[in-house]
Design an enzyme around this catalytic site. Structure first.
Site, mmCIF file in Angstrom:
data_model
loop_
_atom_site.group_PDB
_atom_site.id
_atom_site.type_symbol
_atom_site.label_atom_id
_atom_site.label_comp_id
_atom_site.label_asym_id
_atom_site.label_seq_id
_atom_site.Cartn_x
_atom_site.Cartn_y
_atom_site.Cartn_z
ATOM 1 N N TYR A 212 0.826 -1.211 0.000
ATOM 2 C CA TYR A 212 0.000 0.000 0.000
ATOM 3 C C TYR A 212 0.861 1.263 0.000
ATOM 4 C CZ TYR A 212 -4.470 -2.309 0.210
ATOM 5 O OH TYR A 212 -5.568 -3.044 -0.129
ATOM 6 N N ASN B 24 -12.461 4.982 -6.195
ATOM 7 C CA ASN B 24 -11.004 5.115 -6.177
ATOM 8 C C ASN B 24 -10.512 5.587 -4.820
ATOM 9 O OD1 ASN B 24 -11.135 4.347 -8.772
ATOM 10 N ND2 ASN B 24 -10.769 6.365 -9.655
ATOM 11 N N ASP C 136 -7.310 6.931 -4.668
ATOM 12 C CA ASP C 136 -6.064 7.634 -5.002
ATOM 13 C C ASP C 136 -6.100 9.133 -4.734
ATOM 14 O OD1 ASP C 136 -7.584 8.674 -7.154
ATOM 15 O OD2 ASP C 136 -6.859 7.135 -8.532
ATOM 16 N N HIS D 126 -14.722 3.625 -1.012
ATOM 17 C CA HIS D 126 -13.743 2.612 -0.596
ATOM 18 C C HIS D 126 -12.582 3.192 0.194
ATOM 19 C CE1 HIS D 126 -15.273 -0.178 -4.058
ATOM 20 N NE2 HIS D 126 -16.084 -0.145 -3.033
ATOM 21 N N CYS E 18 -6.533 2.353 12.783
ATOM 22 C CA CYS E 18 -6.000 1.255 13.590
ATOM 23 C C CYS E 18 -6.677 -0.061 13.232
ATOM 24 C CB CYS E 18 -6.210 1.582 15.068
ATOM 25 S SG CYS E 18 -5.639 0.258 16.147
ATOM 26 N N CYS F 78 -0.702 2.422 16.637
ATOM 27 C CA CYS F 78 -1.781 3.320 17.039
ATOM 28 C C CYS F 78 -1.384 4.066 18.319
ATOM 29 C CB CYS F 78 -3.024 2.478 17.282
ATOM 30 S SG CYS F 78 -4.408 3.364 17.997
ATOM 31 N N CYS G 34 -4.097 2.633 21.278
ATOM 32 C CA CYS G 34 -4.123 1.271 21.830
ATOM 33 C C CYS G 34 -2.875 0.469 21.476
ATOM 34 C CB CYS G 34 -5.370 0.534 21.333
ATOM 35 S SG CYS G 34 -5.240 -0.023 19.631
ATOM 36 N N SER H 114 -15.738 -1.600 -13.736
ATOM 37 C CA SER H 114 -16.046 -2.904 -14.332
ATOM 38 C C SER H 114 -17.329 -3.500 -13.759
ATOM 39 C CB SER H 114 -14.892 -3.868 -14.066
ATOM 40 O OG SER H 114 -14.716 -4.020 -12.665
ATOM 41 N N ALA I 89 -11.767 7.606 -20.790
ATOM 42 C CA ALA I 89 -12.457 8.667 -20.058
ATOM 43 C C ALA I 89 -11.802 10.033 -20.289
ATOM 44 C CB ALA I 89 -12.461 8.337 -18.572
HETATM 45 P P1 NAD Z 1 -11.595 -2.269 -12.188
HETATM 46 O O1 NAD Z 1 -10.122 -2.304 -12.210
HETATM 47 O O2 NAD Z 1 -12.350 -3.483 -11.798
HETATM 48 O O3 NAD Z 1 -12.114 -1.870 -13.645
HETATM 49 C C1 NAD Z 1 -11.578 -0.803 -14.367
HETATM 50 C C2 NAD Z 1 -12.535 -0.462 -15.485
HETATM 51 O O4 NAD Z 1 -12.042 0.670 -16.161
HETATM 52 C C3 NAD Z 1 -12.668 -1.579 -16.533
HETATM 53 O O5 NAD Z 1 -14.041 -1.731 -16.842
HETATM 54 C C4 NAD Z 1 -11.892 -1.035 -17.731
HETATM 55 O O6 NAD Z 1 -12.445 -1.485 -18.950
HETATM 56 C C5 NAD Z 1 -12.076 0.448 -17.571
HETATM 57 N N1 NAD Z 1 -11.038 1.304 -18.137
HETATM 58 C C6 NAD Z 1 -9.697 1.054 -18.225
HETATM 59 N N2 NAD Z 1 -9.061 2.127 -18.759
HETATM 60 C C7 NAD Z 1 -10.014 3.066 -18.986
HETATM 61 C C8 NAD Z 1 -9.988 4.400 -19.506
HETATM 62 N N3 NAD Z 1 -8.846 4.984 -19.895
HETATM 63 N N4 NAD Z 1 -11.169 5.073 -19.623
HETATM 64 C C9 NAD Z 1 -12.342 4.489 -19.224
HETATM 65 N N5 NAD Z 1 -12.415 3.243 -18.729
HETATM 66 C C10 NAD Z 1 -11.278 2.548 -18.611
HETATM 67 O O7 NAD Z 1 -11.985 -1.002 -11.344
HETATM 68 P P2 NAD Z 1 -13.241 -0.714 -10.453
HETATM 69 O O8 NAD Z 1 -14.498 -1.055 -11.162
HETATM 70 O O9 NAD Z 1 -13.027 0.638 -9.889
HETATM 71 O O10 NAD Z 1 -12.964 -1.848 -9.335
HETATM 72 C C11 NAD Z 1 -13.174 -1.716 -8.164
HETATM 73 C C12 NAD Z 1 -11.960 -1.646 -7.188
HETATM 74 O O11 NAD Z 1 -10.714 -1.202 -7.635
HETATM 75 C C13 NAD Z 1 -12.387 -0.616 -6.225
HETATM 76 O O12 NAD Z 1 -12.509 -1.245 -4.991
HETATM 77 C C14 NAD Z 1 -11.289 0.439 -6.138
HETATM 78 O O13 NAD Z 1 -11.141 0.848 -4.811
HETATM 79 C C15 NAD Z 1 -10.133 -0.302 -6.639
HETATM 80 N N6 NAD Z 1 -9.033 0.419 -7.290
HETATM 81 C C16 NAD Z 1 -8.821 1.764 -7.182
HETATM 82 C C17 NAD Z 1 -7.772 2.371 -7.866
HETATM 83 C C18 NAD Z 1 -7.547 3.849 -7.736
HETATM 84 O O14 NAD Z 1 -7.827 4.428 -6.685
HETATM 85 N N7 NAD Z 1 -7.085 4.491 -8.794
HETATM 86 C C19 NAD Z 1 -6.928 1.618 -8.662
HETATM 87 C C20 NAD Z 1 -7.167 0.243 -8.760
HETATM 88 C C21 NAD Z 1 -8.216 -0.329 -8.076
HETATM 89 ZN ZN ZN Z 2 -5.905 1.558 18.167
#
Ligand code: NAD
Ligand code: ZN
Length: 249
Positions: free
Chosen positions: A67, A102, A104, A119, A127, A146, A149, A188, A231
């Site tokens: 992480y 996300n 991030d 999320h 903790c 922590c 605790c 997804s 996107a």
């Molecule tokens: P996922 O990884 O399951 O799916 C990603 C989706 O994005 C897919 O459907 C893919 O086809 C699509 N995709 C890929 N590139 C793209 C683009 N340039 N433009 C548009 N679409 C695009 O992600 P999810 O559905 O968010 O899965 C859930 C888990 O992943 C969540 O729990 C989340 O917390 C976690 N996650 C977060 C991050 C982050 O914070 N950036 C990164 C990885 C995973």
């Molecule tokens: Zn604690």
């Protein structure tokens, strides 16, 4: 990319817009998605070792290190044109609720006002034992303790088998249930309960626009339109089609 007038009109006419984003919106910032076959984070690591309470109990140092690397990568990344288009959209729509899966922090860094973090956020810690927030930010490679605790600190993200933060989920459900238009971007639809939000909006009568690089995992149906493409291109095009006078980013 030319977005058809009907979709632009839907966006322009909507007083309440709900937006759900997933890992795909950050892909063009260089942050790997979870499931994209070639670069996906899970391609090299097992979710049960990294994103479960059992995995952390077994090897806290390994989980912390993974992480920490993701946190550093997110901090080094920059928001992209997709994140920025949502900030522009927020300035045009009377009521916009941005719900993100996300962790991030890129929506906040782009300037989105108050995104609902379903999320959690990788830059916060809490903790493992008492669930309290960390008293300060820790950035070393040792698992910190922590201040209350003495339990181990973990990232403040939702792991498999854990419940989503209640207030965040309530805001997300409310926004999906009462919006005039729902945008589902770069997700997804594999992780519940976030996956159901677009279909909740659709069943309440709102049109849904999906933006994704693939149609896989998306549910076709009446009132659901899919814009296939990245996107970072599709979102600015959609916003520009609705408000051509809006200054380009
Ligand atoms: P996922 O990884 O399951 O799916 C990603 C989706 O994005 C897919 O459907 C893919 O086809 C699509 N995709 C890929 N590139 C793209 C683009 N340039 N433009 C548009 N679409 C695009 O992600 P999810 O559905 O968010 O899965 C859930 C888990 O992943 C969540 O729990 C989340 O917390 C976690 N996650 C977060 C991050 C982050 O914070 N950036 C990164 C990885 C995973
Ligand atoms: Zn604690």
């Amino acid at each position: 990319m030319v977005v058809d007038d009907r979709l632009a009109g839907l966006l322009r006419g909507a007083a309440r817009v709900a937006v759900l984003t997933g890992a795909g919106i950050s892909a063009e910032s260089g942050i790997p998605t979870f499931r994209d076959a070639m670069t996906g984070l899970w391609a090299t690591s097992r979710p049960e070792d990294l994103a479960t309470r059992d995995g952390f109990r077994r090897d806290p140092g390994f989980v912390w290190g993974w992480y920490r690397a993701r946190r550093l990568a997110a901090a080094a990344a920059e928001p992209n044109a997709g994140h920025r288009a949502l900030v522009a959209l927020e300035s045009q729509v009377p009521e916009l609720t941005l719900v993100t899966q996300n962790v991030d922090g890129l929506h906040q860094r782009a300037g989105s006002r108050d995104p609902v973090e379903l999320h959690g956020n990788i830059s916060r810690m809490k903790c493992f034992d008492c669930d309290g927030p960390a008293d300060r930010f820790h950035d070393g490679d040792e698992v910190p303790r922590c201040g209350h605790c003495n339990g181990l600190l973990r990232p403040d993200v939702v792991w498999f088998g854990e419940l989503l933060p209640r207030a965040a989920l309530e805001r997300a459900h409310r926004a999906a249930g009462r919006c005039d238009l729902f945008l589902s971007i770069g997700t997804s639809n594999l992780v519940e309960p976030a996956a159901s939000l677009p279909w909740l909006a659709a069943s309440a009568g709102a049109p849904v626009i999906v933006i994704n690089t693939t149609a896989e995992g998306q549910r076709p149906g009446p009132g659901i339109d899919t814009l296939l493409g990245p996107a970072g291109t599709m979102l600015p095009s959609l916003v520009h089609a609705a408000w051509p006078d809006l200054a380009p980013e």
